[in-house]
Design a protein around this motif. Structure first.
Motif, mmCIF file in Angstrom:
data_model
loop_
_atom_site.group_PDB
_atom_site.id
_atom_site.type_symbol
_atom_site.label_atom_id
_atom_site.label_comp_id
_atom_site.label_asym_id
_atom_site.label_seq_id
_atom_site.Cartn_x
_atom_site.Cartn_y
_atom_site.Cartn_z
ATOM 1 N N PHE A 238 1.000 -1.361 -0.159
ATOM 2 C CA PHE A 238 0.054 -0.399 0.332
ATOM 3 C C PHE A 238 0.429 1.450 0.409
ATOM 4 O O PHE A 238 0.445 2.396 -1.043
ATOM 5 C CB PHE A 238 -1.123 0.291 1.179
ATOM 6 C CG PHE A 238 -1.515 -0.562 1.097
ATOM 7 C CD1 PHE A 238 -2.467 -2.367 0.791
ATOM 8 C CD2 PHE A 238 -2.362 -1.226 2.723
ATOM 9 C CE1 PHE A 238 -3.076 -3.255 -0.338
ATOM 10 C CE2 PHE A 238 -3.288 -2.266 2.888
ATOM 11 C CZ PHE A 238 -3.653 -3.075 1.773
ATOM 12 N N ASP A 239 2.068 1.140 0.745
ATOM 13 C CA ASP A 239 2.771 2.385 0.833
ATOM 14 C C ASP A 239 3.102 2.734 -0.601
ATOM 15 O O ASP A 239 3.791 3.921 -0.925
ATOM 16 C CB ASP A 239 3.784 2.296 2.307
ATOM 17 C CG ASP A 239 5.105 3.027 2.565
ATOM 18 O OD1 ASP A 239 3.993 4.215 2.605
ATOM 19 O OD2 ASP A 239 6.012 3.525 2.466
ATOM 20 N N LYS A 240 3.773 1.553 -0.837
ATOM 21 C CA LYS A 240 4.506 1.684 -2.105
ATOM 22 C C LYS A 240 3.957 2.059 -2.857
ATOM 23 O O LYS A 240 4.877 3.084 -4.354
ATOM 24 C CB LYS A 240 5.588 0.475 -3.084
ATOM 25 C CG LYS A 240 6.174 0.592 -4.090
ATOM 26 C CD LYS A 240 6.635 -1.187 -4.098
ATOM 27 C CE LYS A 240 7.797 -0.360 -5.416
ATOM 28 N NZ LYS A 240 7.636 -1.793 -6.014
ATOM 29 N N LEU A 241 2.736 1.707 -3.055
ATOM 30 C CA LEU A 241 1.809 2.543 -4.347
ATOM 31 C C LEU A 241 1.250 3.593 -3.788
ATOM 32 O O LEU A 241 0.597 4.077 -4.814
ATOM 33 C CB LEU A 241 0.360 1.624 -4.571
ATOM 34 C CG LEU A 241 1.492 -0.155 -5.249
ATOM 35 C CD1 LEU A 241 0.545 -0.288 -5.640
ATOM 36 C CD2 LEU A 241 2.255 -0.029 -6.555
ATOM 37 N N ASP A 242 1.377 4.502 -2.985
ATOM 38 C CA ASP A 242 1.032 5.514 -2.379
ATOM 39 C C ASP A 242 -0.582 5.494 -2.618
ATOM 40 O O ASP A 242 -1.293 6.296 -2.630
ATOM 41 C CB ASP A 242 1.083 6.735 -3.686
ATOM 42 C CG ASP A 242 0.835 7.699 -3.314
ATOM 43 O OD1 ASP A 242 1.140 7.998 -1.927
ATOM 44 O OD2 ASP A 242 0.243 8.806 -3.713
ATOM 45 N N PHE A 243 -0.453 4.631 -1.222
ATOM 46 C CA PHE A 243 -2.600 4.317 -0.663
ATOM 47 C C PHE A 243 -2.506 4.755 0.040
ATOM 48 O O PHE A 243 -1.665 4.419 1.423
ATOM 49 C CB PHE A 243 -2.679 2.529 -0.692
ATOM 50 C CG PHE A 243 -3.222 1.932 -3.060
ATOM 51 C CD1 PHE A 243 -4.649 2.366 -3.260
ATOM 52 C CD2 PHE A 243 -2.316 1.334 -3.300
ATOM 53 C CE1 PHE A 243 -5.448 2.347 -4.277
ATOM 54 C CE2 PHE A 243 -3.127 0.734 -4.593
ATOM 55 C CZ PHE A 243 -4.030 1.272 -5.120
ATOM 56 N N LYS A 244 -3.560 5.282 0.293
ATOM 57 C CA LYS A 244 -3.041 5.729 1.961
ATOM 58 C C LYS A 244 -4.737 4.524 2.651
ATOM 59 O O LYS A 244 -6.043 4.635 2.006
ATOM 60 C CB LYS A 244 -4.001 7.329 1.988
ATOM 61 C CG LYS A 244 -3.431 8.011 2.148
ATOM 62 C CD LYS A 244 -1.371 7.858 2.548
ATOM 63 C CE LYS A 244 -0.087 8.602 1.611
ATOM 64 N NZ LYS A 244 1.009 8.504 2.081
ATOM 65 N N ILE A 245 -4.954 4.493 3.691
ATOM 66 C CA ILE A 245 -5.357 3.666 4.506
ATOM 67 C C ILE A 245 -6.842 4.185 5.186
ATOM 68 O O ILE A 245 -6.103 4.745 5.871
ATOM 69 C CB ILE A 245 -5.201 2.607 5.613
ATOM 70 C CG1 ILE A 245 -3.945 1.291 4.855
ATOM 71 C CG2 ILE A 245 -6.092 1.890 6.596
ATOM 72 C CD1 ILE A 245 -3.468 0.435 5.776
ATOM 73 N N ASP A 246 -7.556 4.111 4.452
ATOM 74 C CA ASP A 246 -8.405 4.217 5.614
ATOM 75 C C ASP A 246 -9.919 4.209 6.127
ATOM 76 O O ASP A 246 -9.786 5.247 7.096
ATOM 77 C CB ASP A 246 -10.021 5.442 4.124
ATOM 78 C CG ASP A 246 -10.937 6.619 4.595
ATOM 79 O OD1 ASP A 246 -10.245 7.359 5.112
ATOM 80 O OD2 ASP A 246 -12.078 6.545 4.599
ATOM 81 N N ARG A 247 -9.796 3.252 5.644
ATOM 82 C CA ARG A 247 -10.371 2.275 6.717
ATOM 83 C C ARG A 247 -10.095 0.561 6.576
ATOM 84 O O ARG A 247 -9.569 0.860 5.874
ATOM 85 C CB ARG A 247 -11.885 2.423 6.678
ATOM 86 C CG ARG A 247 -12.825 1.653 7.520
ATOM 87 C CD ARG A 247 -14.635 2.134 7.515
ATOM 88 N NE ARG A 247 -15.025 2.298 6.264
ATOM 89 C CZ ARG A 247 -15.955 1.211 5.978
ATOM 90 N NH1 ARG A 247 -16.008 0.374 7.076
ATOM 91 N NH2 ARG A 247 -15.885 1.488 4.823
ATOM 92 N N GLU A 248 -10.338 0.542 8.253
ATOM 93 C CA GLU A 248 -9.446 -1.538 8.264
ATOM 94 C C GLU A 248 -10.645 -1.956 9.289
ATOM 95 O O GLU A 248 -10.443 -1.341 10.320
ATOM 96 C CB GLU A 248 -8.056 -1.173 8.829
ATOM 97 C CG GLU A 248 -7.433 -2.185 8.748
ATOM 98 C CD GLU A 248 -5.829 -2.299 9.207
ATOM 99 O OE1 GLU A 248 -5.306 -3.535 9.097
ATOM 100 O OE2 GLU A 248 -5.273 -1.179 8.889
#
Length: 244
Positions: free
Chosen positions: A77-87
């Motif tokens: 997620f970090d490498k692809l520039d995704f931010k976790i909004d909810r988990e």
């Protein structure tokens, strides 16, 4: 409409990159199997756009194992520039945000189904658009699970997805078969009895407004225009013919 095409192209690119990273990860690729609408669309079994990534576990994932999966997923997620909004910390469910223009789609959900369905079948196939092999549900398993999902989604979350109705109708039109054993395993009912119950549910709960809201962003405009008023009726005809 041009904006929608651009949004869909951007979103598909984000899904493709995430799928490639999962397929290339030795830990994840052996332990989660691709399923759902996006899988069906990428394999040519379905003709609509799909926005989320869904997987089955190769075996039941204990709470103690969740950390190992997260150790593999979070750097991706970090490498692809995704931010976790909810988990959801009790399962592998993530709502991921990515950078996008104002009012553009910017959310991708990734989930691993908690329950192991013993009668699901899988095969390792090449997904041409990402140039990778992945273990995926067979179309017969997809169809059976989709039939169950119509009511299961409502029982679990009090939600009805117009896309489930569309997928059922489309799978019937393509002449796909489905595994009765999956319906029995997931519902505890014989197929004929479950289909009777499903017919009553669709007749009562599915509305044209619901279909419009869920599908107008997932189908080409000409396709959506053709099916939106007849989708419920056509699906019910297929189901009723199945049990007669």
């Amino acid at each position: 409409m041009v904006d929608l095409k651009i949004q869909n192209a951007i979103h598909r690119n984000k899904m493709q990159k995430l799928l490639i990273a999962i397929a290339d990860n030795p830990f994840l690729s052996k332990r989660i199997y691709f399923r759902g609408g996006t899988c069906a669309a990428m394999l040519g079994y379905l003709d609509r756009f799909s926005v989320d990534l869904d997987f089955d576990p190769y075996k039941s994932i204990a709470t103690s194992d969740m950390l190992n999966f997260r150790k593999e997923l979070l750097p991706i997620f970090d490498k692809l520039d995704f931010k976790i909004d909810r988990e959801n910390y009790e399962s592998l469910f993530f709502t991921l945000k990515y950078k996008a223009k104002v009012n553009f789609r910017n959310t991708l959900m990734l989930s691993v189904f908690n329950e192991v369905i013993k009668n699901n079948d899988y095969q390792k196939v090449k997904i041409t658009e990402i140039d990778r092999f992945m273990t995926c549900q067979t179309v017969e398993s997809m169809f059976a699970n989709k039939l169950v999902s119509v009511m299961d989604r409502y029982n679990r979350h009090k939600k009805i997805a117009g896309r489930d109705i569309y997928d059922v109708k489309y799978f019937f039109e393509q002449g796909y078969e489905f595994k009765n054993e999956i319906i029995k395993e997931r519902t505890g009912m014989e197929t004929k009895d479950y289909i009777k119950k499903l017919i009553v549910f669709i007749e009562k709960e599915v509305t044209e407004d619901l279909i419009n809201r869920d599908l107008n962003m997932l189908l080409a405009p000409d396709t959506f225009s053709k099916i939106r008023k007849t989708l419920k009726q056509d699906t019910l005809l297929f189901l009723k013919n199945l049990i007669n």
